[in-house]
Enzyme design. Structure first.
Site, short mmCIF file in Angstrom:
data_model
loop_
_atom_site.label_atom_id
_atom_site.label_comp_id
_atom_site.label_asym_id
_atom_site.label_seq_id
_atom_site.Cartn_x
_atom_site.Cartn_y
_atom_site.Cartn_z
CG HIS A 1 -2.09 0.84 1.18
ND1 HIS A 1 -2.07 2.14 0.72
CD2 HIS A 1 -3.39 0.59 1.52
CE1 HIS A 1 -3.27 2.66 0.81
NE2 HIS A 1 -4.10 1.75 1.29
CD GLU B 1 -3.03 1.41 -2.49
OE1 GLU B 1 -3.52 0.36 -2.01
OE2 GLU B 1 -3.61 2.51 -2.43
#
EC number: 5.1.3.15
Length: 313
Positions: free
Chosen positions: A182, A288
């Protein structure tokens, strides 16, 4: 004493070892930091094995971190590179539905397993971290009762950062999972950011009822964005983040078929208690790499390995 006609000259001094990366653990055993001989640095919080900072030799920060990020273990840190496992988001009707959003990896205490360094012109450093089912608290093990092992390797080089995750099934039964890196990138102005490498790719628009759409050109930002792309050209084709017309980051994925693109914009940022400053959305973009559009099944004794490498442009 007899003087020798061909007396050997003094032996040359043994050359010193080349400069090595410096790796330190904080006094409270909460953070691992590393610095290359050339000046590049990285900071990893052991809670979540979250990379909080990545700076080049000039001290220029590459990652965005909320000023109100939780660094005391009371919750996952907002920003940097948190790890998502074994579920992306929440997933009702699935075995993981009772787990917290994005799973438990980013909110668990990891072990620092050690370092290895490379010599020569690059003089990089690799830091290894581990998490297993035995590290989880009893409540989490009840919610996800599988035996697993995670090895997370973070390799810092002069002009790149590699993050590799190896997932093993150490139990007797198969389990399903999703995973994602992330990454919050620091940018100058989100309204001047362009993301290329996703052209002609399908994506799920999480802000429009999970409708499947197609990216016709470069990704730009004019409002809240939350999309799950499956890039048409595959993981090895780079995704490039440009800022103000200049390429900044080039991302190459390995065994991660998807890429989430996210920016909270005004209203979402205001709704997140740990997102500060509230106009911080202007200075960040998330791209991500992950495996989240479908479930991966890991059989007994099998392993899944995936990685991203971020190159500075």
């Amino acid at each position: 004493m007899v003087e020798r006609a061909n007396k050997p000259s003094a032996l040359a001094a043994t050359p010193g070892l080349p400069p090595q990366a410096q790796v330190n653990i904080s006094d409270d055993n909460s953070m691992v930091t590393a610095q290359l001989p050339t000046g590049e640095t990285i900071e990893i919080l052991l809670h979540g094995a979250t990379i909080l900072s990545w700076k080049d030799a000039a001290g220029d920060e590459k990652l965005w971190l909320s000023e109100n990020a939780k660094l005391d273990g009371s919750g996952p840190a907002r920003g940097g590179i948190p790890l998502v496992f074994p579920v992306f988001g929440t997933n009702s009707g699935h075995a993981v539905e009772k787990l917290p959003q994005h799973g438990f990896a980013r909110n668990s205490r990891w072990e620092f397993l050690g370092k290895s360094t490379s010599e020569g012109a690059t003089a990089g450093v690799k830091l290894d971290f581990g998490l297993s089912s035995q590290n989880l608290d009893e409540a989490t093990r009840k919610l996800w009762p599988y035996a697993f092992g995670l090895i997370y390797s973070v390799t810092l080089d002069r002009e790149s950062l590699n993050t590799t995750l190896v997932i093993t099934n150490d139990g007797e039964v198969p389990f399903e999972f999703q995973t994602l890196l992330h990454t919050y990138f620091k940018v100058n102005d989100i309204e001047s950011v362009q993301v290329t490498g996703l052209e002609d790719s399908p994506y799920v628009d999480k802000l429009d009822g999970l409708k499947v759409k197609n990216q016709s050109g470069t990704v730009t930002f004019t409002g809240e964005t939350d999309r799950v792309y499956t890039p048409a050209k595959g993981p090895s084709h780079p995704i490039v983040i440009s800022d103000g017309g200049k390429p900044r980051f080039r991302i190459v994925r390995d065994n991660l078929d998807d890429a989430v693109v996210f920016n909270p914009w005004v209203d979402k940022a205001n709704s997140l208690a740990d997102f500060t400053p509230k106009d911080g959305w202007r200075k960040m973009v998330c791209v991500e790499p992950g495996s989240v559009s479908k479930w991966q099944t890991l059989e007994k004794g099998d392993a899944f390995e995936a990685a991203q490498t971020i190159y500075l442009e």
